[in-house]
Scaffold this active site. Structure first.
Site, PDB file in Angstrom:
ATOM      1  N   SER A 162       0.944  -1.263   0.067  1.00 20.90           N
ATOM      2  CA  SER A 162      -0.182  -0.204   0.061  1.00 20.90           C
ATOM      3  C   SER A 162       0.999   1.153   0.050  1.00 20.90           C
ATOM      4  O   SER A 162       1.531   1.395  -1.106  1.00 20.90           O
ATOM      5  CB  SER A 162      -1.251  -0.243   1.286  1.00 20.90           C
ATOM      6  OG  SER A 162      -1.920   0.857   1.139  1.00 20.90           O
ATOM      7  N   ASP A 258     -10.124  -3.929  -4.718  1.00 18.35           N
ATOM      8  CA  ASP A 258      -9.338  -2.759  -4.059  1.00 18.35           C
ATOM      9  C   ASP A 258      -9.783  -1.633  -4.740  1.00 18.35           C
ATOM     10  O   ASP A 258      -9.714  -1.259  -5.934  1.00 18.35           O
ATOM     11  CB  ASP A 258      -7.935  -3.160  -4.079  1.00 18.35           C
ATOM     12  CG  ASP A 258      -7.033  -2.280  -3.355  1.00 18.35           C
ATOM     13  OD1 ASP A 258      -7.466  -1.351  -2.978  1.00 18.35           O
ATOM     14  OD2 ASP A 258      -5.893  -2.515  -3.357  1.00 18.35           O
ATOM     15  N   HIS A 288      -8.029  -5.262  -0.694  1.00 17.84           N
ATOM     16  CA  HIS A 288      -6.888  -4.598  -0.297  1.00 17.84           C
ATOM     17  C   HIS A 288      -6.559  -5.085   0.899  1.00 17.84           C
ATOM     18  O   HIS A 288      -7.311  -5.800   1.777  1.00 17.84           O
ATOM     19  CB  HIS A 288      -7.124  -2.927  -0.046  1.00 17.84           C
ATOM     20  CG  HIS A 288      -5.977  -2.374   0.414  1.00 17.84           C
ATOM     21  ND1 HIS A 288      -5.347  -1.792  -0.703  1.00 17.84           N
ATOM     22  CD2 HIS A 288      -5.292  -1.991   1.532  1.00 17.84           C
ATOM     23  CE1 HIS A 288      -4.082  -1.197  -0.267  1.00 17.84           C
ATOM     24  NE2 HIS A 288      -4.441  -1.337   1.085  1.00 17.84           N
TER      25      HIS A 288
END
Length: 315
Positions: A162, A258, A288
């Protein structure tokens, strides 16, 4: 690119998390969000590795804590091992060495690599570019102290989940453009933050999650960026780079459910088009952060094994 429905194993894990009735990150104070993130993602020390040490180095903004994971193959300090400098996720605002402990252990074990997890300073107390400075400095420190760490500086890559994926790309870009850090041998980017367009198909489809929402991402950027000027800086938003070529070979992992999916896809496509070798690994039924659930979700285990295989072949 989105699957009709979530993977059943992942759906069950998400249902368990949602049953706790937790608020969205963006509905919390920074302090409360950090406490919640640490509670949710800190777990038992699994899988086991041969050695774990907490160290620190002098960075450009002060001391930077790191945690070094050494797999069984690297317990002999006379042998040089491949290495990964890993930056955790959390929107540049959340995350600790403990909350990313599990995935670092997985990467060390599966990639047969020494993993150096970086506890970079967090926003909003330390906004952009502090985290980029410290991620870059961590790469430099690992290569400069390679002998002491028992790693090969020429087989040292960067990895991140991320926001950590964005930091890994930023370190790669700075090494190419500015030359103030060594060039990594590979980039391993798990569902990276790469853009700031909140109206992509994936942002609209997954505006309410699961696990990450559009408002969460707006909130994270509000904490991280000092002004709208920073939003045009490629070290903050990688897709703002005019050229993403001539970087270390990359693996980009994306997930169908996501909000960041289309950013990751665009990043992989630009890598390929502009001259950076890339392996794009897309998992349409995942969401995610799914790789943190490898102990419960078979596809997450498969994805981590694939990333580790890429690291073994490139580093």
């Amino acid at each position: 690119m989105r699957a009709d429905e979530l993977d059943p194993d992942l759906a069950a894990a998400i249902a368990e998390i949602e049953s706790l009735g937790l608020p969205a990150w963006s509905d919390l104070s920074v302090e409360a969000a950090r406490d919640l993130e640490d509670d949710l993602f800190s777990g038992p020390p699994e899988p086991p590795v041969a050695d774990v040490r907490d160290l620190a180095f002098d960075g450009p903004h002060g001391e930077v804590p790191v945690r070094v994971y050494r797999p069984e193959s690297a317990v002999d300090d006379s042998a040089e091992s491949r290495a990964l400098v890993h930056c955790h996720g959390g929107g540049w605002t959340l995350g600790t060495l403990d909350s990313v402990d599990g995935i670092c252990r997985e990467l060390a074990t599966r990639a047969d690599a020494v993993v150096v997890s970086v506890d970079y300073r967090l926003a909003p107390e330390h906004p952009f570019p502090v985290a980029v400075d410290e991620a870059t400095a961590a790469l430099e420190w690992v290569t400069e102290t390679a002998d002491a760490l028992g790693v090969d500086p020429d087989r040292t890559g960067v990895s991140g989940t991320s926001a950590g994926g964005a930091l890994a790309v930023a370190a790669s870009l700075r090494a190419r453009d500015v030359g103030d850090a060594p060039t990594p041998a590979g980039q391993f980017l798990l569902y990276p933050i790469a853009g700031r367009d909140f109206e992509t198909d994936s942002y609209r489809e997954n505006a309410d999650g699961p696990l990450l929402t559009r408002e969460d991402m707006r909130w994270f950027y509000e904490q991280y960026l000092r002004s709208p000027i920073d939003a045009a800086n490629p070290y903050a938003v990688p897709l703002e780079a005019t050229d993403l070529g001539d970087l270390a070979p990359a693996t980009v992992v994306t997930a169908g459910f996501d909000p960041l999916r289309d950013d990751g896809v665009a990043l992989a496509e630009r890598f390929e088009r502009e001259g950076t070798p890339v392996e794009h690994r897309h998992y349409p039924a995942m969401a995610h952060g799914f790789c943190s659930l490898a102990d419960r979700v078979a596809t997450a285990e498969t994805a981590l094994s694939a990333v580790a295989s890429d690291a073994r072949s490139r580093l």
